[in-house]
Design a protein around this motif. Structure first.
Motif, PDB file in Angstrom:
ATOM      1  N   UNK A 163     -87.109  30.259  26.787  1.00  0.00           N
ATOM      2  CA  UNK A 163     -88.220  31.148  27.127  1.00  0.00           C
ATOM      3  C   UNK A 163     -87.679  32.511  27.553  1.00  0.00           C
ATOM      4  N   UNK A 164     -88.209  33.584  26.971  1.00  0.00           N
ATOM      5  CA  UNK A 164     -87.749  34.910  27.390  1.00  0.00           C
ATOM      6  C   UNK A 164     -88.201  35.219  28.806  1.00  0.00           C
ATOM      7  N   UNK A 165     -87.418  36.040  29.488  1.00  0.00           N
ATOM      8  CA  UNK A 165     -87.805  36.435  30.833  1.00  0.00           C
ATOM      9  C   UNK A 165     -88.921  37.460  30.797  1.00  0.00           C
ATOM     10  N   UNK A 166     -89.324  37.924  31.982  1.00  0.00           N
ATOM     11  CA  UNK A 166     -90.437  38.870  32.080  1.00  0.00           C
ATOM     12  C   UNK A 166     -90.055  40.055  32.949  1.00  0.00           C
ATOM     13  N   UNK A 167     -90.458  41.231  32.500  1.00  0.00           N
ATOM     14  CA  UNK A 167     -90.390  42.437  33.314  1.00  0.00           C
ATOM     15  C   UNK A 167     -91.816  42.763  33.720  1.00  0.00           C
ATOM     16  N   UNK A 168     -92.075  42.733  35.012  1.00  0.00           N
ATOM     17  CA  UNK A 168     -93.424  43.019  35.522  1.00  0.00           C
ATOM     18  C   UNK A 168     -93.456  44.469  35.998  1.00  0.00           C
ATOM     19  N   UNK A 169     -94.229  45.288  35.329  1.00  0.00           N
ATOM     20  CA  UNK A 169     -94.387  46.692  35.729  1.00  0.00           C
ATOM     21  C   UNK A 169     -95.511  46.760  36.754  1.00  0.00           C
ATOM     22  N   UNK A 170     -95.124  46.978  38.021  1.00  0.00           N
ATOM     23  CA  UNK A 170     -96.096  46.994  39.119  1.00  0.00           C
ATOM     24  C   UNK A 170     -96.549  48.432  39.378  1.00  0.00           C
ATOM     25  N   UNK A 171     -97.812  48.675  39.141  1.00  0.00           N
ATOM     26  CA  UNK A 171     -98.396  50.008  39.332  1.00  0.00           C
ATOM     27  C   UNK A 171     -99.318  49.963  40.539  1.00  0.00           C
ATOM     28  N   UNK A 172     -99.137  50.907  41.454  1.00  0.00           N
ATOM     29  CA  UNK A 172     -99.971  50.958  42.656  1.00  0.00           C
ATOM     30  C   UNK A 172    -100.583  52.340  42.821  1.00  0.00           C
ATOM     31  N   UNK A 173    -101.654  52.407  43.577  1.00  0.00           N
ATOM     32  CA  UNK A 173    -102.323  53.680  43.816  1.00  0.00           C
ATOM     33  C   UNK A 173    -101.594  54.465  44.902  1.00  0.00           C
ATOM     34  N   UNK A 174    -101.212  55.718  44.610  1.00  0.00           N
ATOM     35  CA  UNK A 174    -100.582  56.525  45.651  1.00  0.00           C
ATOM     36  C   UNK A 174    -101.583  57.035  46.681  1.00  0.00           C
ATOM     37  N   UNK A 175    -102.863  56.767  46.461  1.00  0.00           N
ATOM     38  CA  UNK A 175    -103.912  57.270  47.347  1.00  0.00           C
ATOM     39  C   UNK A 175    -104.368  56.224  48.368  1.00  0.00           C
ATOM     40  N   UNK A 176    -103.717  55.065  48.344  1.00  0.00           N
ATOM     41  CA  UNK A 176    -103.992  54.037  49.342  1.00  0.00           C
ATOM     42  C   UNK A 176    -102.770  53.879  50.235  1.00  0.00           C
ATOM     43  N   UNK A 177    -102.951  53.409  51.461  1.00  0.00           N
ATOM     44  CA  UNK A 177    -101.799  53.209  52.347  1.00  0.00           C
ATOM     45  C   UNK A 177    -100.789  52.249  51.724  1.00  0.00           C
ATOM     46  N   UNK A 178     -99.512  52.504  51.960  1.00  0.00           N
ATOM     47  CA  UNK A 178     -98.459  51.623  51.446  1.00  0.00           C
ATOM     48  C   UNK A 178     -98.664  50.211  51.978  1.00  0.00           C
ATOM     49  N   UNK A 179     -98.443  49.234  51.093  1.00  0.00           N
ATOM     50  CA  UNK A 179     -98.593  47.841  51.494  1.00  0.00           C
ATOM     51  C   UNK A 179     -99.956  47.257  51.203  1.00  0.00           C
ATOM     52  N   UNK A 180    -100.908  48.091  50.779  1.00  0.00           N
ATOM     53  CA  UNK A 180    -102.233  47.583  50.406  1.00  0.00           C
ATOM     54  C   UNK A 180    -102.157  47.134  48.954  1.00  0.00           C
ATOM     55  N   UNK A 181    -101.975  45.827  48.757  1.00  0.00           N
ATOM     56  CA  UNK A 181    -101.821  45.260  47.422  1.00  0.00           C
ATOM     57  C   UNK A 181    -102.722  44.047  47.256  1.00  0.00           C
ATOM     58  N   UNK A 222    -107.235  53.059  42.500  1.00  0.00           N
ATOM     59  CA  UNK A 222    -107.878  54.144  43.243  1.00  0.00           C
ATOM     60  C   UNK A 222    -109.327  53.762  43.525  1.00  0.00           C
ATOM     61  N   UNK A 223    -109.760  53.795  44.766  1.00  0.00           N
ATOM     62  CA  UNK A 223    -111.181  53.559  45.047  1.00  0.00           C
ATOM     63  C   UNK A 223    -111.987  54.781  44.616  1.00  0.00           C
ATOM     64  N   UNK A 224    -113.298  54.631  44.394  1.00  0.00           N
ATOM     65  CA  UNK A 224    -114.126  55.792  44.046  1.00  0.00           C
ATOM     66  C   UNK A 224    -113.980  56.884  45.105  1.00  0.00           C
ATOM     67  N   UNK A 225    -113.811  58.108  44.642  1.00  0.00           N
ATOM     68  CA  UNK A 225    -113.656  59.223  45.567  1.00  0.00           C
ATOM     69  C   UNK A 225    -112.231  59.485  45.985  1.00  0.00           C
ATOM     70  N   UNK A 226    -111.272  58.688  45.465  1.00  0.00           N
ATOM     71  CA  UNK A 226    -109.886  58.833  45.915  1.00  0.00           C
ATOM     72  C   UNK A 226    -109.303  60.190  45.551  1.00  0.00           C
ATOM     73  N   UNK A 227    -109.775  60.796  44.462  1.00  0.00           N
ATOM     74  CA  UNK A 227    -109.202  62.080  44.073  1.00  0.00           C
ATOM     75  C   UNK A 227    -109.542  63.185  45.065  1.00  0.00           C
TER      76      UNK A 227
END
Length: 315
Positions: free
Chosen positions: A1-19, A108-113
């Motif tokens: 079985x091939x391995x996996x690369x998980x590309x984790x994308x997070x919102x820079x407009x939320x506090x760090x650690x909110x996942x 991004x929550x609504x209004x994050x921009x």
């Protein structure tokens, strides 16, 4: 079985650690790689995840993949699109090498921009590296620009040009953000407020003045909604007169119409004739329009625009 690369994308407009819970499960179960230290990386480490800063290269990811089977790439705020594209092309050429998974750890929550607008304004107002013109402004000096931008928005709405409406709303929002930023820096500590204070006051007002939505009040239709709004507003403002609070800087026709509306709503009868003959004639026309349910300001504006067209035809 091939391995996996998980590309984790997070919102820079939320506090760090909110996942999401899924994202937390993945980062705790597999090694996390990233191109640079960040608040998000620190938050993952504090929660027990293994986070290592490495060179953002496909070969580095594939080497880590061979060692661990599954690795997580914590993307930068821009999503590390170039690296993801290069990795995707490599895996497309060698499909048995690994799989590439995209995992959104937060959105991004609504209004994050709006947060971006605040960040940009903070940069513009920086005392050393910001914009000198903006730092030199006051609420009074900006007032004409607010009127101008509002009129331009009005024109876009009148023309039913939604692209222009979007742009002009941004210009009006700029005025709001800039006024709030000036208030945040005012020397009078007691008078300071922030954009959050402005938004908080608005939220409280909307909830308070819409009890049919937020407090279970019964209404029979739009007329009841308007009546409730006005009653609540009157109680809030504690105004002594029916005409208190009318915006005096609006155009004279609109001002007269607003005063007539307030007087009619209060059930008052006022015996009044302006002393100036021209003022009396104009006032009488606005009264007539009000009695007929017409908008004198809009009617005169339409006539003026038609006159502009006639001038251009004559030219």
């Amino acid at each position: 079985m091939p391995g996996s690369v998980v590309l984790l994308v997070t919102s820079p407009r939320l506090p760090a650690g909110v996942l999401t819970a899924q994202a937390w499960d993945v980062v705790r179960a597999h090694p996390v790689l990233t191109a640079a230290d960040s608040e998000q990386a620190d938050a993952l480490r504090a929660a027990g995840a293994s986070v290592t800063v490495v060179e953002p290269a496909v070969t580095v990811l594939l080497d880590a993949l061979a060692a661990h089977g599954t690795v997580v790439w914590l993307a930068a705020p821009d999503g590390d699109e170039q690296l993801a594209r290069e990795l995707g092309l490599r895996l497309a050429r060698e499909p048995g090498l690994a799989t590439l998974e995209l995992l959104y750890g937060s959105w991004d929550p609504p209004g994050a921009r709006v947060l971006d607008a605040v960040t940009v304004m903070d940069r513009l107002m920086h005392p050393e590296t910001g914009d000198a013109w903006k730092r030199a402004q006051t609420h009074a000096s900006l007032a004409p620009f607010l009127l101008e931008e509002s009129y331009e928005l009005y024109d876009a709405i009148r023309d039913n040009d939604l692209d222009a409406v979007r742009e002009e709303l941004g210009d009006v929002l700029l005025q709001v953000v800039l006024h709030a930023r000036l208030a945040e820096d005012t020397p009078d500590i007691a008078s300071r407020f922030t954009l959050d204070d402005v938004a908080g006051d608005l939220v409280a007002k909307l909830i308070r003045r819409n009890p049919h939505v937020f407090a279970g009040a019964e209404v029979g239709g739009i007329d009841d909604i308007i009546a409730n709004w006005e009653q609540i507003k009157q109680a809030e403002k504690s105004r002594a007169s029916a005409v208190d609070g009318v915006a005096l800087s609006q155009p004279a026709l609109a001002l007269t119409a607003k005063l007539l509306h307030r007087v009619a709503r209060a059930g008052l009868t006022v015996d009044f004739t302006p002393a100036d003959p021209l003022g009396a004639a104009l006032f009488a026309l606005v009264v007539q329009a009000h009695e007929q349910g017409k908008d004198a300001e809009a009617a005169l504006r339409t006539a003026a625009l038609s006159y502009m067209d006639a001038v251009r035809r004559a030219e």
